[in-house]
Every structure is written in structure tokens, then in C-alpha cells.
Design an enzyme around this catalytic site. Structure first.
Site, PDB file in Angstrom:
ATOM      1  N   TYR A 143       0.860  -1.188   0.000  1.00 29.28           N
ATOM      2  CA  TYR A 143       0.000   0.000   0.000  1.00 29.28           C
ATOM      3  C   TYR A 143       0.888   1.227   0.000  1.00 29.28           C
ATOM      4  O   TYR A 143       1.840   1.310   0.763  1.00 29.28           O
ATOM      5  CB  TYR A 143      -0.897  -0.003   1.244  1.00 29.28           C
ATOM      6  CG  TYR A 143      -1.784   1.212   1.359  1.00 29.28           C
ATOM      7  CD1 TYR A 143      -2.820   1.437   0.452  1.00 29.28           C
ATOM      8  CD2 TYR A 143      -1.599   2.146   2.382  1.00 29.28           C
ATOM      9  CE1 TYR A 143      -3.637   2.551   0.565  1.00 29.28           C
ATOM     10  CE2 TYR A 143      -2.425   3.263   2.498  1.00 29.28           C
ATOM     11  CZ  TYR A 143      -3.435   3.458   1.592  1.00 29.28           C
ATOM     12  OH  TYR A 143      -4.251   4.563   1.704  1.00 29.28           O
ATOM     13  N   ASP A 238       9.232   3.040  -0.117  1.00 30.84           N
ATOM     14  CA  ASP A 238       8.160   3.617   0.701  1.00 30.84           C
ATOM     15  C   ASP A 238       8.402   3.161   2.136  1.00 30.84           C
ATOM     16  O   ASP A 238       8.038   2.059   2.519  1.00 30.84           O
ATOM     17  CB  ASP A 238       6.794   3.151   0.183  1.00 30.84           C
ATOM     18  CG  ASP A 238       5.655   3.755   0.995  1.00 30.84           C
ATOM     19  OD1 ASP A 238       5.937   4.353   2.055  1.00 30.84           O
ATOM     20  OD2 ASP A 238       4.491   3.627   0.571  1.00 30.84           O
ATOM     21  N   LYS A 266       3.999   8.876   9.006  1.00 29.35           N
ATOM     22  CA  LYS A 266       3.752   8.246  10.314  1.00 29.35           C
ATOM     23  C   LYS A 266       4.714   8.743  11.408  1.00 29.35           C
ATOM     24  O   LYS A 266       4.545   9.852  11.881  1.00 29.35           O
ATOM     25  CB  LYS A 266       3.705   6.734  10.150  1.00 29.35           C
ATOM     26  CG  LYS A 266       2.561   6.383   9.165  1.00 29.35           C
ATOM     27  CD  LYS A 266       2.112   4.969   9.087  1.00 29.35           C
ATOM     28  CE  LYS A 266       0.806   4.911   8.298  1.00 29.35           C
ATOM     29  NZ  LYS A 266       0.822   4.127   7.102  1.00 29.35           N
TER      30      LYS A 266
HETATM   31  C1  LIG Z   1       0.160   4.608   5.742  1.00 32.26           C
HETATM   32  C2  LIG Z   1       0.964   4.397   4.522  1.00 32.26           C
HETATM   33  C3  LIG Z   1       0.903   5.282   3.445  1.00 32.26           C
HETATM   34  C4  LIG Z   1      -0.074   6.415   3.385  1.00 32.26           C
HETATM   35  O1  LIG Z   1       0.135   7.346   4.388  1.00 32.26           O
HETATM   36  P1  LIG Z   1      -1.091   8.327   4.789  1.00 32.26           P
HETATM   37  O2  LIG Z   1      -0.468   9.264   5.773  1.00 32.26           O
HETATM   38  O3  LIG Z   1      -2.145   7.445   5.368  1.00 32.26           O
HETATM   39  O4  LIG Z   1      -1.533   8.992   3.549  1.00 32.26           O
HETATM   40  C5  LIG Z   1       1.777   5.087   2.392  1.00 32.26           C
HETATM   41  N1  LIG Z   1       2.634   4.061   2.381  1.00 32.26           N
HETATM   42  C6  LIG Z   1       2.706   3.175   3.392  1.00 32.26           C
HETATM   43  C7  LIG Z   1       3.721   2.073   3.341  1.00 32.26           C
HETATM   44  C8  LIG Z   1       1.859   3.302   4.481  1.00 32.26           C
HETATM   45  O5  LIG Z   1       1.888   2.407   5.458  1.00 32.26           O
END
Ligand SMILES: *Cc1c(COP(=O)(O)O)cnc(C)c1O
Length: 426
Positions: A143, A238, A266
Site C-alpha cells: 500500500y 516507501d 507516520k
Molecule cells: C500509511 C501508509 C501510506 C499512506 O500514508 P497516509 O499518511 O495514510 O496517507 C503510504 N505508504 C505506506 C507504506 C503506508 O503504510
């Protein structure tokens, strides 16, 4: 008793789509009424009916120090008195950029945004702008936020052009996202063989933490690095979840692979809405105002968010053993959970690294066991992610006491599951 949560959900569904501001909160994957929270303290959260829970969601990752960490709270209280945003540069933005570029050597320059979604969305635009190429490779089960090109899933073919995973994503755009299975270098190499001349970037979670928890095979990340280098494509890590969670330098420190662009979120916001993307200086130099790739944000780098992130990172730096501590906790939790399950004739498989864990019930079609376990644990005062496909999060506020309480709760739940015919394993 969940009376107040139930009443609030009724009001919420009248004025908020599905009653929630982010889908997984709605408990659709586990059934039942979502819990409305009003307070958190360390490893514990308290709902609107006054129930206490040990929290293993941690707001989905940011709260590595636990809820309402005194230093974070105090720093926010102090800074907010000076105003919340200027839409102009501040000292704090320089300081946090200096700190992050120190912690993650592959990040030479960095730009702050307001969410992980913004970070990945911008990173992709940047990669396309820098390379002049259009395709993007992403992996099943990863994701990367909810921007259009990243909501694309695999089609039915083993190797296929992207098929949009959400209504509203225009197929013409989705077709530039190519999909391979996670940890499948061969499938990735096939994509490069076919589209390599026009692949701008590969985007990957170096540890996949959005489909339960999947570790990369030893060959996977080095193989991606090599494929990208051979084809002049960029490697985007990511690290929105793994950044500062598995090591101060993220998963790239653990595996010794430098990404061209890294996305953060995060933890970097310490519980405030923050994301960031950074990497090689020559690539980031493509961004406006010095380059032709446009990217901007009214509230980007605002002092309140930067403070929460800064204090969180400083606290992690000040506790050199914190990742060992998180790792021990996750290991103990998963080992004891496995044992308890086994004693009750239930088989689970687990994964963990640092403050991240995942467990799966074996032979669990439709996640029946998981749903039952989730609700039983909830009744025992343990809040797990309301979906079998989400990773669990441990914070530095969890300790031996919360661990033994969690295991005792799990023991009770497994015993109940064993007794209930419908959930008993043959
Ligand atoms: C949570 C997450 C996102 C998206 O971040 P948001 O602050 O919710 O937009 C993107 N990549 C990864 C790996 C994530 O866990």
C-alpha cells in the site's frame, strides 16, 4: 458496554460516509460496531464508554513512543502558542531536514508534506519528471497511499498492465502502473524486459507491512536495485511505516540498500499529519522552485507538526536500545501467542521485526478465526487492528506488564475459541 460508541456510530453514519474518515476504521473486516476513542496514555487507550484497552494499533504506526508522550505533548503545547502555521519558512523545517538527512544517508535533500499519500504521489511525479519515463512498477500487497496511480492492483493475468483497484481511477492512467508479486524478482525482471526503456521507477515497501507483515527475501531488494540501475529507473522505498520503526535509518539501513527516493510518514510526524520525500540531491533538484516538477503545500512543514516529529525522533535517538527493546517485545509476544494457541489446538504463523508484528491463523477461510479472536480480545481489553491484513504495532510504552496481560487475555480467548464448535480446529 459500548453504548456510547454505538450511539456515536449512528450519528456518524448520518453525516460521514460509512461513519468514518478512513475506511478500515469502520470494522467492516471484522463486523460489529467501531469503538470511538477519547483518550490515550502510553500503551493504553480509553473509549467513550470508559473502557480501557492495551493498544496494538498505535494510530497505524506513528505512535512509537506511545500515546500522549509527555515530551511530545509539552513541546506541542509550547510551540502552538507562537502560532500554528506561517506559509513561510521556519527554523524547525531546517532542523528536521538536517536531522533526517543525518539519520538516512540516502536522503541528501528532503521535502515535507502532510501525509504518506502526498509523499508517494509526489515521489512518483518526481521520478517521472526526472527520468522522462512513464511506467511505474509496484507490488501486490503493498500500500502506498490512495493517489490514483498507486491504487492499482494486478489484473487476472500473472504479468499484466494495471487494472484500477478503485472506482474513479481512470483506466488510461492506471495502465501505466505495472504490477508484480512481492518478492518475485523474476516477474519484475519480465516487466523490465518488456517495458524497461520506459519505466520511471519501482516503488516498494522494503518490508511489506500493509498485508499483515511480509519480510523481503534476501535477494529481493538488491535485485530491484540492480534492475533499476541497469535500466536507468529510480528505486523508491516507501518507508512510511518502516522509517524510524525498524531502525533509525529505516529498512534501508537494515538491508544496506540505498534508495534513490525515500518516502516517509507516520513516525516522522509524531502523531501529527506529516509525510516527507527525499533522496538524491540531483533528483530532488528537479522540484519547484529550482526545477520543473511542481509540488507544494499550504501547511507543509508547519511548526506544530514539525515539533511533534522532531521531539519523537530526538527521543528515539536518545534511547539507543529502543529497537532492541521493541524487537524483544514483539518476539516475546509472537512466541507466547503461538504457544498459547498451540496449547488450545490452534495453529498460527507469525512474523515480526522491531515494533512490527503480524500473525495469521492457519486454515482460516474468510478470516473466521481472526474475527472471533479480534472480538474476544476486544472484550478482554486488547485493541488489535480490525483486519487480518494489517500489521500490529508495539510502542516503547508497552512493557512486561502489558505483555503478560495481553498473553493472559489471548489464553482466555483461545480457550473460548477451542470450546466453540464452529471455531474448533479438526
Ligand atoms: C500509511 C501508509 C501510506 C499512506 O500514508 P497516509 O499518511 O495514510 O496517507 C503510504 N505508504 C505506506 C507504506 C503506508 O503504510
Amino acid at each position: 458496554m459500548l453504548n456510547e460508541s454505538i450511539a456515536l456510530m449512528q450519528r456518524a453514519t448520518a453525516v460521514i460516509p460509512g461513519g468514518v474518515n478512513s475506511p478500515v476504521r469502520a470494522f467492516k473486516a471484522v463486523g460489529g460496531n467501531p469503538i470511538f476513542f477519547e483518550r490515550g496514555n502510553g500503551a493504553h487507550i480509553y473509549d467513550v464508554d470508559g473502557n480501557e484497552y492495551i493498544d496494538y494499533v498505535g494510530s497505524w504506526g506513528p505512535l512509537i513512543l506511545g500515546h500522549a508522550h509527555p515530551k511530545v505533548v509539552k513541546a506541542i503545547q509550547q510551540i502552538v502558542q507562537n502560532g500554528t502555521s506561517f506559509g513561510a519558512p521556519t527554523r524547525l523545517e531546517v532542523e528536521i531536514a538536517e536531522l533526517i538527512t543525518n539519520l538516512m544517508p540516502s536522503i541528501e535533500t528532503i521535502r515535507m508534506v502532510n501525509s504518506g499519500t502526498e509523499a508517494t504521489m509526489s515521489a512518483i511525479r518526481l521520478a517521472r519528471g526526472y527520468t522522462g519515463k512513464k511506467y511505474l512498477v509496484k507490488f501486490d500487497n503493498c500500500y502506498h497511499g490512495h493517489s490514483d496511480p498507486l491504487l492499482v492492483k494486478a489484473g487476472s493475468g500473472a504479468r499484466t498492465l494495471g487494472v484500477a483497484g478503485s472506482a474513479g481511477v481512470v483506466q488510461d492512467l492506471a495502465q501505466y502502473t505495472l504490477i508484480a508479486p512481492y518478492n518475485d524478482l523474476q516477474a519484475t525482471a519480465h516487466l523490465f524486459a518488456e517495458y524497461g526503456h520506459d519505466i520511471a521507477a519501482v516503488i516498494v515497501e522494503p518490508i511489506a507491512a500493509n498485508n499483515n507483515l511480509i519480510m523481503p527475501t534476501a535477494a529481493f531488494l538488491p535485485g530491484l536495485r540492480k534492475l533499476c540501475d541497469e535500466h536507468n529507473s529510480l528505486l523508491i522505498f516507501d518507508e512510511v511505516i518502516t522509517g524510524f520503526r525498524v531502525a533509525l535509518g529505516g529498512a534501508q539501513e537494515l538491508y544496506g540498500i540505498a534508495a534513490d527516493i525515500t518516502c516517509l510518514g507516520k513516525i516522522v510526524g509524531g502523531g501529527m499529519p506529516v509525510g516527507a520525500f527525499g533522496g538524491r540531491r540531483d533528483i530532488l533538484a528537479m522540484l519547484a522552485p529550482i526545477g520543473p516538477v511542481y509540488q507544494a503545500g499550504t501547511l507543509s512543514g508547519n511548526p506544530v507538526a514539525m515539533t511533534a516529529g522532531m521531539v519523537t525522533l530526538q527521543e528515539l535517538i536518545a534511547q539507543p536500545n529502543c529497537y532492541t527493546q521493541l524487537q524483544q517485545y514483539s518476539a516475546n509476544l509472537m512466541q507466547q501467542l503461538t504457544q498459547q494457541a498451540k496449547q488450545h489446538g490452534i495453529t498460527i504463523t507469525t512474523n515480526y521485526i522491531s515494533g512490527l508484528f503480524g500473525f495469521n491463523f492457519v486454515d482460516d477461510p474468510d478470516n473466521k478465526f481472526f474475527k472471533r479472536f479480534f472480538h474476544l480480545m476486544l472484550r478482554q481489553g486488547v485493541y488489535l487492528a480490525p483486519s487480518a491484513y494489517e500489521a500490529g504495532f508495539v510502542s516503547l510504552a508497552h512493557n512486561e506488564i502489558t505483555l503478560s496481560k495481553t498473553i493472559a487475555a489471548a489464553q482466555q480467548c483461545f480457550a473460548l475459541m477451542q470450546k466453540t464448535d464452529a471455531y474448533a480446529l479438526a
